[in-house]
Write a protein that holds these residues in place. Structure first.
Motif, PDB file in Angstrom:
ATOM      1  N   GLU A 120       0.827  -1.204   0.000  1.00 37.49           N
ATOM      2  CA  GLU A 120       0.000   0.000   0.000  1.00 37.49           C
ATOM      3  C   GLU A 120       0.869   1.265   0.000  1.00 37.49           C
ATOM      4  N   PHE A 121       1.624   1.441  -1.058  1.00 37.73           N
ATOM      5  CA  PHE A 121       2.381   2.687  -1.200  1.00 37.73           C
ATOM      6  C   PHE A 121       1.413   3.843  -1.445  1.00 37.73           C
ATOM      7  N   LYS A 122       1.588   4.926  -0.700  1.00 36.82           N
ATOM      8  CA  LYS A 122       0.777   6.111  -0.916  1.00 36.82           C
ATOM      9  C   LYS A 122       1.432   6.993  -1.975  1.00 36.82           C
ATOM     10  N   VAL A 123       0.606   7.498  -2.891  1.00 36.30           N
ATOM     11  CA  VAL A 123       1.091   8.357  -3.965  1.00 36.30           C
ATOM     12  C   VAL A 123       0.528   9.750  -3.745  1.00 36.30           C
ATOM     13  N   PRO A 124       1.346  10.720  -3.348  1.00 35.33           N
ATOM     14  CA  PRO A 124       0.845  12.083  -3.149  1.00 35.33           C
ATOM     15  C   PRO A 124       0.156  12.624  -4.394  1.00 35.33           C
ATOM     16  N   GLY A 125      -1.048  13.170  -4.229  1.00 39.80           N
ATOM     17  CA  GLY A 125      -1.798  13.713  -5.351  1.00 39.80           C
ATOM     18  C   GLY A 125      -2.720  12.719  -6.018  1.00 39.80           C
ATOM     19  N   ILE A 126      -2.558  11.423  -5.693  1.00 38.08           N
ATOM     20  CA  ILE A 126      -3.413  10.366  -6.239  1.00 38.08           C
ATOM     21  C   ILE A 126      -3.998   9.602  -5.059  1.00 38.08           C
ATOM     22  N   SER A 127      -5.292   9.374  -5.056  1.00 38.44           N
ATOM     23  CA  SER A 127      -5.961   8.831  -3.875  1.00 38.44           C
ATOM     24  C   SER A 127      -5.652   7.357  -3.639  1.00 38.44           C
ATOM     25  N   GLN A 128      -5.492   6.564  -4.705  1.00 38.99           N
ATOM     26  CA  GLN A 128      -5.304   5.137  -4.531  1.00 38.99           C
ATOM     27  C   GLN A 128      -3.896   4.796  -4.022  1.00 38.99           C
ATOM     28  N   VAL A 129      -3.830   3.752  -3.194  1.00 39.89           N
ATOM     29  CA  VAL A 129      -2.523   3.235  -2.792  1.00 39.89           C
ATOM     30  C   VAL A 129      -2.023   2.289  -3.874  1.00 39.89           C
ATOM     31  N   ARG A 130      -0.760   1.941  -3.784  1.00 40.06           N
ATOM     32  CA  ARG A 130      -0.129   1.204  -4.882  1.00 40.06           C
ATOM     33  C   ARG A 130       0.634  -0.026  -4.369  1.00 40.06           C
ATOM     34  N   ARG A 131       0.476  -1.149  -5.067  1.00 47.12           N
ATOM     35  CA  ARG A 131       1.245  -2.362  -4.775  1.00 47.12           C
ATOM     36  C   ARG A 131       2.440  -2.409  -5.708  1.00 47.12           C
ATOM     37  N   VAL A 132       3.612  -2.769  -5.151  1.00 44.39           N
ATOM     38  CA  VAL A 132       4.853  -2.791  -5.929  1.00 44.39           C
ATOM     39  C   VAL A 132       5.610  -4.086  -5.626  1.00 44.39           C
ATOM     40  N   HIS A 133       6.070  -4.761  -6.691  1.00 44.68           N
ATOM     41  CA  HIS A 133       6.908  -5.945  -6.563  1.00 44.68           C
ATOM     42  C   HIS A 133       8.294  -5.664  -7.117  1.00 44.68           C
ATOM     43  N   VAL A 134       9.261  -6.427  -6.641  1.00 45.97           N
ATOM     44  CA  VAL A 134      10.613  -6.385  -7.193  1.00 45.97           C
ATOM     45  C   VAL A 134      10.961  -7.772  -7.704  1.00 45.97           C
ATOM     46  N   LEU A 135      11.557  -7.838  -8.897  1.00 42.30           N
ATOM     47  CA  LEU A 135      12.021  -9.089  -9.481  1.00 42.30           C
ATOM     48  C   LEU A 135      13.537  -9.021  -9.555  1.00 42.30           C
ATOM     49  N   LEU A 136      14.196  -9.812  -8.727  1.00 41.41           N
ATOM     50  CA  LEU A 136      15.655  -9.819  -8.654  1.00 41.41           C
ATOM     51  C   LEU A 136      16.231 -10.928  -9.520  1.00 41.41           C
ATOM     52  N   PRO A 137      17.375 -10.704 -10.167  1.00 39.63           N
ATOM     53  CA  PRO A 137      18.018 -11.779 -10.932  1.00 39.63           C
ATOM     54  C   PRO A 137      18.174 -13.037 -10.092  1.00 39.63           C
ATOM     55  N   HIS A 138      18.056 -14.184 -10.723  1.00 38.37           N
ATOM     56  CA  HIS A 138      18.069 -15.458  -9.996  1.00 38.37           C
ATOM     57  C   HIS A 138      19.325 -15.635  -9.167  1.00 38.37           C
ATOM     58  N   ASP A 139      20.438 -15.027  -9.592  1.00 37.44           N
ATOM     59  CA  ASP A 139      21.712 -15.191  -8.886  1.00 37.44           C
ATOM     60  C   ASP A 139      22.103 -13.937  -8.110  1.00 37.44           C
ATOM     61  N   TYR A 140      21.140 -13.095  -7.810  1.00 36.56           N
ATOM     62  CA  TYR A 140      21.416 -11.837  -7.109  1.00 36.56           C
ATOM     63  C   TYR A 140      22.167 -12.076  -5.801  1.00 36.56           C
ATOM     64  N   GLU A 141      21.726 -13.062  -5.019  1.00 38.29           N
ATOM     65  CA  GLU A 141      22.339 -13.322  -3.708  1.00 38.29           C
ATOM     66  C   GLU A 141      23.719 -13.947  -3.816  1.00 38.29           C
ATOM     67  N   GLN A 142      24.082 -14.429  -4.980  1.00 35.37           N
ATOM     68  CA  GLN A 142      25.391 -15.064  -5.159  1.00 35.37           C
ATOM     69  C   GLN A 142      26.443 -14.097  -5.699  1.00 35.37           C
ATOM     70  N   THR A 143      26.087 -12.838  -5.860  1.00 36.15           N
ATOM     71  CA  THR A 143      27.030 -11.867  -6.406  1.00 36.15           C
ATOM     72  C   THR A 143      27.102 -10.633  -5.512  1.00 36.15           C
ATOM     73  N   ASN A 144      28.058  -9.793  -5.809  1.00 37.53           N
ATOM     74  CA  ASN A 144      28.157  -8.476  -5.177  1.00 37.53           C
ATOM     75  C   ASN A 144      27.974  -7.369  -6.205  1.00 37.53           C
ATOM     76  N   LYS A 145      27.403  -7.713  -7.333  1.00 38.26           N
ATOM     77  CA  LYS A 145      27.264  -6.767  -8.427  1.00 38.26           C
ATOM     78  C   LYS A 145      26.205  -5.710  -8.123  1.00 38.26           C
ATOM     79  N   GLN A 146      26.350  -4.576  -8.803  1.00 41.21           N
ATOM     80  CA  GLN A 146      25.296  -3.564  -8.848  1.00 41.21           C
ATOM     81  C   GLN A 146      24.554  -3.714 -10.174  1.00 41.21           C
ATOM     82  N   TYR A 147      23.264  -3.436 -10.152  1.00 46.18           N
ATOM     83  CA  TYR A 147      22.422  -3.751 -11.305  1.00 46.18           C
ATOM     84  C   TYR A 147      21.667  -2.527 -11.827  1.00 46.18           C
ATOM     85  N   PRO A 148      21.437  -2.475 -13.143  1.00 45.75           N
ATOM     86  CA  PRO A 148      20.485  -1.507 -13.689  1.00 45.75           C
ATOM     87  C   PRO A 148      19.086  -1.824 -13.168  1.00 45.75           C
TER      88      PRO A 148
END
Length: 362
Positions: A120-148
């Motif tokens: 339920e992210f609140k968006v100033p100026g917009i009444s509805q709240v927002r759901r947000v997901h993150v999709l991480l690379p499958h090997d994210y936890e196995q690296t120390n890389k920074q990602y786009p």
């Protein structure tokens, strides 16, 4: 006696499976040892038909990795037509971007990890709240890389079954890209606001009311992006920050680049609703990108009579702009059979990710 035909194959999808050529010269058996290609380097294979081999004048064939459940696929993970070559062609050089994985278009071990970033992210100026997901690379936890990072609109239709209109299946497409090591991008999936979707993806007055697009973009750049950059190992500069969507989501992605080029330097614009905002052509003239910008634009000729011409016109407008005297890098992809549907945007998605975030090699 010289061999009448030599096949030379390259593929970026590298694993331990052997490669076979099969076709009308071997009853289409997918794993005949006599037609196994020889590896000559990472992702490189060759096969020479022996000089005494009886071959049809025209060979019809495909490549497999040992079975029809491991046959060659195109860059979007879909089937391809049979190949054809004359037996006297000499050397035939070919490229395969992807392979079926034991019946599936992707290896399930390469699927990204999907987490709920917030319900339920609140968006100033917009009444509805927002759901947000993150999709991480499958090997994210196995690296120390920074990602786009690529921010995507209409999260309800990005993965899973989709809500009402189908799904882009971006999680599956990222697994497909992972097979050729082109998956190192964090995806942020932002749900739309249902009945308020038109207003939040537009800037001017429409039949749905006055646009609230600026509030939505301010939420992404002032609230969501700082949170993502604090929480994950990101490359936060505009050259590594993308935003994308389709239809009205394509339109708001264009405005994100026009209004905030210091934040969003990579735009994924699929079938944008340019008709709803004719002023956008004038807005584009004022664009002054502070960093090199890349825009991947897609449209289908079956969407409407004006979709592709409108995109071409917009691209021509942008191409007259630039940064430090250099043109903006735009790739226009036109699908003659493309309609205004998720299935087409899904096919285009991996091509766009590769073009936007990776150097192009073949």
């Amino acid at each position: 006696m010289a061999s009448p035909l030599r096949l030379e194959l390259t593929t970026p999808s590298i694993d331990d499976r052997p490669v076979f050529v099969t076709g009308n010269f071997c009853d289409w058996l997918p794993d005949v040892r006599a037609f196994q290609m020889q590896p000559v380097g990472p992702g490189q294979f060759v096969y020479e038909f022996p000089p005494n081999t009886e071959l049809p004048e025209e060979l019809v064939y495909k490549y497999t990795r040992g079975g029809w459940d491991q046959v060659e696929l195109d860059a979007s993970g879909e089937g391809v037509a049979n190949r054809i070559v004359l037996r006297t062609a000499g050397v035939k050089r070919e490229h395969i971007p992807h392979w079926r994985w034991f019946g599936s278009p992707y290896n399930p071990l390469l699927l990204p990890k999907i987490d709920l970033l917030g319900e339920e992210f609140k968006v100033p100026g917009i009444s509805q709240v927002r759901r947000v997901h993150v999709l991480l690379p499958h090997d994210y936890e196995q690296t120390n890389k920074q990602y786009p990072v690529l921010y995507l609109h209409d999260g309800q239709n990005l993965f899973g079954g989709g809500a009402g209109y189908g799904s882009w299946e971006v999680d599956q497409k990222m697994a497909l890209l992972a097979a050729r090591n082109r998956h190192e991008v964090i995806l942020i999936s932002i749900d739309h606001a249902h009945d308020e979707r038109i207003r939040e993806f537009t800037f001017h007055r429409t039949r749905a009311g006055t646009g609230k697009g600026q509030f939505y973009l301010d939420f992404i750049r002032r609230t969501l992006k700082p949170l993502v950059d604090r929480t994950f190992r990101t490359l936060p500069d505009p050259e590594h920050t993308g935003i994308g969507g389709s239809s009205l989501g394509g339109l708001i992605s264009i405005y994100a680049g026009l209004m905030h080029p210091d934040v969003f330097g990579r735009l994924m614009v699929f079938s944008p609703s340019l008709w709803i905002s004719p002023k956008i052509y004038f807005d584009a003239i004022r664009l002054q990108a502070p960093v090199p910008m890349k825009i991947y634009a897609y449209g289908g000729e079956k969407e409407s009579s004006y979709m592709v011409p409108s995109i071409r016109r917009f691209n021509e407008t942008l191409l007259r702009q630039g940064y430090n005297g250099k043109p903006i890098d735009i790739h226009l992809s036109v699908d003659p059979a493309g309609t205004h549907q998720e299935v087409h945007w899904s096919r285009e998605f991996p091509k766009a990710v590769e073009w936007l975030f990776y150097e192009q090699t073949n």
